[in-house]
Design a protein around this motif. Structure first.
Motif, mmCIF file in Angstrom:
data_model
loop_
_atom_site.group_PDB
_atom_site.id
_atom_site.type_symbol
_atom_site.label_atom_id
_atom_site.label_comp_id
_atom_site.label_asym_id
_atom_site.label_seq_id
_atom_site.Cartn_x
_atom_site.Cartn_y
_atom_site.Cartn_z
ATOM 1 N N CYS A 50 0.804 -1.180 0.030
ATOM 2 C CA CYS A 50 0.019 0.108 -0.061
ATOM 3 C C CYS A 50 0.791 1.338 0.065
ATOM 4 O O CYS A 50 0.502 2.146 -0.526
ATOM 5 N N ALA A 51 2.013 1.171 0.591
ATOM 6 C CA ALA A 51 2.822 2.325 0.718
ATOM 7 C C ALA A 51 3.468 2.582 -0.599
ATOM 8 O O ALA A 51 4.061 1.773 -1.311
ATOM 9 N N GLY A 52 3.311 3.777 -1.116
ATOM 10 C CA GLY A 52 3.730 4.157 -2.643
ATOM 11 C C GLY A 52 3.009 3.551 -3.646
ATOM 12 O O GLY A 52 3.388 3.673 -5.184
ATOM 13 N N CYS A 53 1.790 2.980 -3.275
ATOM 14 C CA CYS A 53 0.855 2.422 -4.660
ATOM 15 C C CYS A 53 0.174 3.594 -5.037
ATOM 16 O O CYS A 53 -0.475 4.479 -4.416
ATOM 17 N N PRO A 54 0.106 3.441 -6.555
ATOM 18 C CA PRO A 54 -0.550 4.690 -7.230
ATOM 19 C C PRO A 54 -2.111 4.753 -6.987
ATOM 20 O O PRO A 54 -2.469 5.797 -6.971
ATOM 21 N N SER A 55 -2.729 3.667 -6.297
ATOM 22 C CA SER A 55 -4.169 3.870 -6.000
ATOM 23 C C SER A 55 -4.323 3.850 -4.581
ATOM 24 O O SER A 55 -5.583 4.129 -4.298
#
Length: 186
Positions: free
Chosen positions: A150-155
């Motif tokens: 989740c960290a750095g995920c575009p969504s």
């Protein structure tokens, strides 16, 4: 031992499924080799050129690569290392601790937020190789920390703003909005 892997919504993170328990409870995230000192497995993964982050869930390991590193080169090394480590029965964490803890000083609203995250949000984001941790509730704003895939995920911004914010506002009228917790730079 056969280890499966899955892509996550974050193109820099893969989720590895060894078909066995990784952690007894909670989650653990390591962003540096120094942080990984409590984990023999995470320490070994950080020795691979291009590993930028390691995240453990109950039955999976998520690995984040550095920009410019090819999964074609890194993935076989991760698979071999995981197979070797887990098949030998070596410990994942040398000190048995978890990120899950009792928060006795939480307000009633904070307890409600944690309950909704634990029962409705965390199972969904774990499927994508990540985790979301409650940081604090301050003046109508819920601050959440993104971990693993989740960290750095575009969504992740869309997930926070549309899905999680809507859920929390629906069940807890005091919630006005949800924001990501800003982490201190290294």
């Amino acid at each position: 031992m056969f280890i499966e892997f899955e892509e996550t919504p974050n193109p820099n993170t893969l989720k590895f499924l060894p078909g066995q328990q990784v952690l007894a409870s909670g989650t653990r995230e390591f962003k540096t080799l120094e942080e990984a000192a409590v984990s023999p497995l995470a320490t070994r993964l950080f020795t691979l050129d291009g590993v930028q982050g390691v995240f453990f869930g109950r039955d999976f390991v998520s690995v984040t690569r550095a920009e410019g590193i090819s999964w074609d080169q890194l993935k076989p090394m991760i698979l071999m290392l995981l197979m070797e480590h887990l098949s030998a029965g070596l410990p994942v964490i040398s000190e048995e601790t978890s990120s899950a803890s009792v928060h006795e000083d939480d307000s009633e609203i904070a307890r409600q937020i944690r309950e909704l995250l634990d029962t409705r949000v965390k199972p969904a984001v774990a499927m994508d190789g990540g985790n979301i941790e409650f940081s604090r509730f301050d003046d109508g704003i819920v601050f959440l920390r993104m971990e693993g895939a989740c960290a750095g995920c575009p969504s992740s911004t869309m997930t926070l703003k549309h899905s999680i914010e809507g859920l929390l506002k629906h069940f807890i009228p005091e919630v006005e909005r949800v924001e990501p917790e800003e982490l201190e730079p290294y």
